[in-house]
Design a protein around this motif. Structure first.
Motif, PDB file in Angstrom:
ATOM      1  N   ARG A  91      22.977  44.009  36.090  1.00  0.00           N
ATOM      2  CA  ARG A  91      22.725  43.383  34.870  1.00  0.00           C
ATOM      3  C   ARG A  91      23.675  42.539  34.067  1.00  0.00           C
ATOM      4  NH1 ARG A  91      20.646  48.571  32.120  1.00  0.00           N
ATOM      5  NH2 ARG A  91      22.694  49.346  33.240  1.00  0.00           N
ATOM      6  N   ARG A  92      24.939  43.096  34.505  1.00  0.00           N
ATOM      7  CA  ARG A  92      26.171  42.559  33.859  1.00  0.00           C
ATOM      8  C   ARG A  92      26.690  41.351  34.750  1.00  0.00           C
ATOM      9  NH1 ARG A  92      30.278  47.144  32.572  1.00  0.00           N
ATOM     10  NH2 ARG A  92      30.004  47.411  34.650  1.00  0.00           N
ATOM     11  N   VAL A  93      27.264  40.365  33.852  1.00  0.00           N
ATOM     12  CA  VAL A  93      27.827  39.187  34.289  1.00  0.00           C
ATOM     13  C   VAL A  93      29.328  39.120  34.311  1.00  0.00           C
ATOM     14  CG1 VAL A  93      28.059  36.582  34.399  1.00  0.00           C
ATOM     15  CG2 VAL A  93      25.733  37.688  34.169  1.00  0.00           C
ATOM     16  N   GLN A  94      30.146  38.863  35.357  1.00  0.00           N
ATOM     17  CA  GLN A  94      31.665  38.848  35.253  1.00  0.00           C
ATOM     18  C   GLN A  94      31.989  37.284  35.217  1.00  0.00           C
ATOM     19  OE1 GLN A  94      33.937  41.199  35.078  1.00  0.00           O
ATOM     20  NE2 GLN A  94      32.563  42.897  35.269  1.00  0.00           N
ATOM     21  N   VAL A  95      33.041  36.945  34.659  1.00  0.00           N
ATOM     22  CA  VAL A  95      33.380  35.627  34.380  1.00  0.00           C
ATOM     23  C   VAL A  95      34.740  35.575  34.937  1.00  0.00           C
ATOM     24  CG1 VAL A  95      34.262  33.900  32.843  1.00  0.00           C
ATOM     25  CG2 VAL A  95      32.166  35.456  32.156  1.00  0.00           C
ATOM     26  N   GLU A  96      34.928  34.553  35.888  1.00  0.00           N
ATOM     27  CA  GLU A  96      36.255  34.602  36.892  1.00  0.00           C
ATOM     28  C   GLU A  96      36.846  33.157  36.654  1.00  0.00           C
ATOM     29  OE1 GLU A  96      37.216  36.689  41.091  1.00  0.00           O
ATOM     30  OE2 GLU A  96      35.570  35.432  40.995  1.00  0.00           O
ATOM     31  N   ILE A  97      38.155  33.007  36.766  1.00  0.00           N
ATOM     32  CA  ILE A  97      38.757  31.877  36.626  1.00  0.00           C
ATOM     33  C   ILE A  97      38.668  31.286  38.030  1.00  0.00           C
ATOM     34  CG2 ILE A  97      41.078  32.718  37.043  1.00  0.00           C
ATOM     35  CD1 ILE A  97      42.091  30.662  35.083  1.00  0.00           C
ATOM     36  N   THR A  98      38.542  29.887  37.937  1.00  0.00           N
ATOM     37  CA  THR A  98      38.713  29.079  39.460  1.00  0.00           C
ATOM     38  C   THR A  98      40.127  28.871  39.708  1.00  0.00           C
ATOM     39  OG1 THR A  98      38.427  26.844  38.263  1.00  0.00           O
ATOM     40  CG2 THR A  98      36.344  28.317  39.018  1.00  0.00           C
ATOM     41  N   ASP A  99      40.273  28.231  40.726  1.00  0.00           N
ATOM     42  CA  ASP A  99      41.665  27.560  41.119  1.00  0.00           C
ATOM     43  C   ASP A  99      42.262  26.787  40.110  1.00  0.00           C
ATOM     44  OD1 ASP A  99      41.990  29.484  43.189  1.00  0.00           O
ATOM     45  OD2 ASP A  99      41.450  27.929  44.768  1.00  0.00           O
ATOM     46  N   ALA A 100      41.227  25.733  39.793  1.00  0.00           N
ATOM     47  CA  ALA A 100      41.460  24.559  38.855  1.00  0.00           C
ATOM     48  C   ALA A 100      41.680  25.104  37.632  1.00  0.00           C
ATOM     49  CB  ALA A 100      40.209  23.581  38.755  1.00  0.00           C
ATOM     50  N   GLY A 101      41.085  26.496  37.140  1.00  0.00           N
ATOM     51  CA  GLY A 101      41.492  27.003  35.647  1.00  0.00           C
ATOM     52  C   GLY A 101      42.771  27.670  35.700  1.00  0.00           C
ATOM     53  N   ALA A 102      43.271  28.175  36.811  1.00  0.00           N
ATOM     54  CA  ALA A 102      44.512  28.783  37.042  1.00  0.00           C
ATOM     55  C   ALA A 102      45.668  27.741  37.121  1.00  0.00           C
ATOM     56  CB  ALA A 102      44.388  29.594  38.191  1.00  0.00           C
TER      57      ALA A 102
END
Length: 146
Positions: A91-102
């Motif tokens: 039910r929970r969503v995780q947010v992750e940075i992409t290579d472009a964001g990093a």
């Protein structure tokens, strides 16, 4: 004679004014002009700490969950973050940075470090003064990391 409370208040005022002006000058240096400070803060948090829930990000940035959702939506549209279902709680969503964001965070940090180094170089500080600034930065981190 200055009381300890007066000295503390004066120190707080001087630190607030100096850090506000410095932060304002450094905010001008960023890798993407259209990126808000709030968006950059979220990307920096994700880069440093890994994937997070929206509620955790909202708590860290001291904003509401709906406000953080809007921030994440904008970052996702630009390709800087992705969402993934939590392995432990579907039910929970995780947010992750992409290579472009990093890459954007790294470039923004580089630009800000160069700007600050140039500002310091222009003032021709002595080695003792630079040591004092480094020592003060450690103390300021203790205040902000609480």
């Amino acid at each position: 004679m200055t009381s300890p409370d007066d000295s503390l208040q004066l120190t707080a005022t001087e630190l607030r004014m100096a850090t506000f002006r410095l932060a304002r000058r450094l905010r001008c240096a960023r890798a993407a002009d259209s990126m808000s400070d709030a968006q950059l803060a979220v990307l920096a948090d994700l880069r440093m700490n890994g994937r997070r829930t929206i509620s955790t990000l909202a708590e860290r940035e001291r904003v509401t969950a709906p406000s953080m959702t809007n921030t994440i939506n904008g970052l996702e549209e630009q390709g800087y973050v992705t969402r993934a279902v939590d392995e432990d709680d579907r039910r929970r969503v995780q947010v992750e940075i992409t290579d472009a964001g990093a890459e954007l965070v790294v470039e923004t940090i580089r630009r800000r470090d160069v700007l600050l180094a140039d500002m310091l170089a222009d003032l021709d500080f002595t080695e003792d003064e630079l040591t004092t600034l480094r020592e003060a930065s450690v103390l300021m981190r203790r205040v902000t990391d609480r």
